[in-house]
Design an enzyme around this catalytic site. Structure first.
Site, mmCIF file in Angstrom:
data_model
loop_
_atom_site.group_PDB
_atom_site.id
_atom_site.type_symbol
_atom_site.label_atom_id
_atom_site.label_comp_id
_atom_site.label_asym_id
_atom_site.label_seq_id
_atom_site.Cartn_x
_atom_site.Cartn_y
_atom_site.Cartn_z
ATOM 1 N N THR A 189 0.853 -1.101 0.151
ATOM 2 C CA THR A 189 -0.187 -0.073 -0.037
ATOM 3 C C THR A 189 0.723 1.233 -0.172
ATOM 4 O O THR A 189 2.067 1.214 0.654
ATOM 5 C CB THR A 189 -0.717 0.147 1.385
ATOM 6 O OG1 THR A 189 -1.558 -0.929 1.011
ATOM 7 C CG2 THR A 189 -1.608 1.300 1.594
ATOM 8 N N ARG A 217 -13.746 -8.045 0.367
ATOM 9 C CA ARG A 217 -12.960 -7.612 1.713
ATOM 10 C C ARG A 217 -12.362 -6.405 1.657
ATOM 11 O O ARG A 217 -12.203 -5.668 0.556
ATOM 12 C CB ARG A 217 -11.708 -8.822 1.587
ATOM 13 C CG ARG A 217 -10.815 -8.532 2.790
ATOM 14 C CD ARG A 217 -9.569 -7.630 2.288
ATOM 15 N NE ARG A 217 -8.584 -7.774 3.355
ATOM 16 C CZ ARG A 217 -7.451 -6.880 3.373
ATOM 17 N NH1 ARG A 217 -7.464 -5.864 2.570
ATOM 18 N NH2 ARG A 217 -6.620 -6.872 4.566
ATOM 19 N N VAL A 218 -12.653 -5.687 2.693
ATOM 20 C CA VAL A 218 -12.038 -4.433 3.037
ATOM 21 C C VAL A 218 -10.879 -4.440 3.997
ATOM 22 O O VAL A 218 -11.090 -5.170 4.985
ATOM 23 C CB VAL A 218 -13.222 -3.584 3.322
ATOM 24 C CG1 VAL A 218 -12.674 -2.067 3.690
ATOM 25 C CG2 VAL A 218 -14.138 -3.388 2.205
ATOM 26 N N GLY A 219 -9.644 -3.715 3.507
ATOM 27 C CA GLY A 219 -8.535 -3.763 4.413
ATOM 28 C C GLY A 219 -8.811 -2.452 5.712
ATOM 29 O O GLY A 219 -9.553 -1.794 5.550
ATOM 30 N N ASP A 220 -7.473 -2.115 5.970
ATOM 31 C CA ASP A 220 -7.298 -0.960 6.935
ATOM 32 C C ASP A 220 -7.236 0.322 6.214
ATOM 33 O O ASP A 220 -7.711 1.287 6.772
ATOM 34 C CB ASP A 220 -6.248 -1.271 7.803
ATOM 35 C CG ASP A 220 -4.804 -1.213 6.801
ATOM 36 O OD1 ASP A 220 -5.031 -2.090 5.980
ATOM 37 O OD2 ASP A 220 -4.030 -0.247 6.993
ATOM 38 N N THR A 240 0.698 -0.055 6.728
ATOM 39 C CA THR A 240 0.672 -0.736 5.703
ATOM 40 C C THR A 240 0.945 -2.059 6.195
ATOM 41 O O THR A 240 1.313 -2.143 7.261
ATOM 42 C CB THR A 240 1.884 -0.288 4.818
ATOM 43 O OG1 THR A 240 2.027 -1.290 3.769
ATOM 44 C CG2 THR A 240 3.321 -0.443 5.546
ATOM 45 N N GLY A 243 -4.022 -5.887 6.656
ATOM 46 C CA GLY A 243 -5.080 -5.043 7.476
ATOM 47 C C GLY A 243 -5.959 -5.322 8.490
ATOM 48 O O GLY A 243 -6.206 -4.563 9.390
#
Ligand code: SD4
Length: 329
Positions: A189, A217-220, A240, A243
């Site tokens: 990232t 899916r969603v990360g941080d 980074t 997540g």
């Protein structure tokens, strides 16, 4: 408000600081306390692609005086980079072969915007900024984010994988194993934090997320407080890496809150990584995560779970990559 004059105010300040006695005294004072010099303006960005992003951000701040525009334009360089497999539409896809993007942007005033699970948008960071500036909301997801982009006259790109991403996906399909790979391959990232000469802060974070992730899916990175947090009273941090481990500890918010309590950026990042390690024991052998932070005085720091994380540093007298210290050796 930031003005072009603020950028140059810095040059005058640094010229003053270059007076030998003052420089020596203040450098001694600072290094005994934090291990990092104070510099404004300053940009920090995760990983090697941060060099080009910082360079752009530096030029935009110089020309526009707008720190939020600088951090947006900076990471747009990475989003548009055809060689990136981890940021933007040339990134690796999810399990269904679809590239879905996450991005967030935040100003030190507390204004913020983000988009997640969004498709076909070349510059999700710009869409996140539009969410911040043109809607009463903070976060738009998936199809809603795409519809908002259309209403803002943003172009939808063809959904066609970059040939290298296609090849990697075909290879992955043979095993279909969901096993995140530590470091560069899978964690790349771009997160950027910046401060102008008047102490105004901003940050941005954008990613194609974990490769071959579950669809949806969603990360941080788009979650304010996890992948990014900025507060003009204190400082800014971005993250980074894996997540899920970062979300669980509200990582970037925690870095900023520890700085609020008096920790240097280095100390705050170290403590947060320690927390992350202790809360993710089950997965710790397979994860990497790293944080970078700047405080309102222009001191900076970083820490990662394991070696291999680096960040790009840009200020008046430095333009280089720095290796982050890490929890494990
Ligand atoms: C995510 N944090 O989606 C991102 C991935 C990453 O460097 O940071 N890569 O979990």
């Amino acid at each position: 408000m930031t003005t072009r004059r603020n950028f140059f105010k810095f040059t005058l300040l640094s010229a003053t600081a270059l007076m030998p006695g003052i420089l020596k005294r203040s450098a001694d004072l600072i290094s005994s306390r934090t291990g990092s010099d104070k510099h404004v303006p300053l940009f920090l960005s995760t990983w090697n692609h941060g060099m080009a992003a910082n360079e752009k951000a530096w030029a935009v701040l110089r020309d526009s005086g707008q720190i939020v525009t600088a951090v947006e334009e900076g990471v747009k360089v990475t989003e548009a980079d055809p060689s990136s497999r981890t940021v933007g539409l040339n990134g690796l896809p999810d399990r269904e072969g679809i590239v879905t993007l996450d991005a967030s942007i935040m100003k030190g005033s507390g204004e913020c915007g983000s988009v997640c699970f969004v498709r076909q948008i070349k510059h999700p960071i710009t869409l996140a900024r539009k969410v911040m500036e043109k809607t009463p909301h903070v976060m738009l997801a998936g199809e809603g984010a795409r519809q908002f982009a259309i209403s803002e006259n943003m172009t939808l790109e063809e959904e066609e994988l970059h040939p290298e991403a296609e090849a990697a996906y075909q290879e992955w399909l043979r095993e279909k194993e969901y096993k995140p790979i530590i470091n560069i391959e899978n964690h790349d990232t771009i997160g950027m934090v910046g401060i102008d000469a008047s102490g105004n802060l901003a940050g941005s974070c954008t990613t194609s997320g974990l490769s071959f992730k579950m669809h949806g899916r969603v990360g941080d990175s788009p979650i304010i407080g996890a992948g990014l947090y900025v507060d003009d009273e204190v400082g800014a941090a971005t993250a980074t890496g894996m997540g899920e481990s970062i979300i669980k500890i509200c990582g970037s918010f925690l870095v900023v809150e520890l700085m609020r309590q008096g920790r240097s950026p280095d100390e705050a990042c170290r403590e947060v990584v320690h927390r992350l390690v202790s809360k993710n024991r089950k997965d710790i052998d397979n994860l990497q995560a790293g944080f970078i932070a700047v405080n309102k005085d222009g001191e900076y720091g970083a820490h990662a779970v394991r070696p291999g994380f680096n960040f790009a540093l840009r200020h008046e007298t430095a333009n280089k990559m720095v290796d982050s210290p890490s929890h494990f050796e």
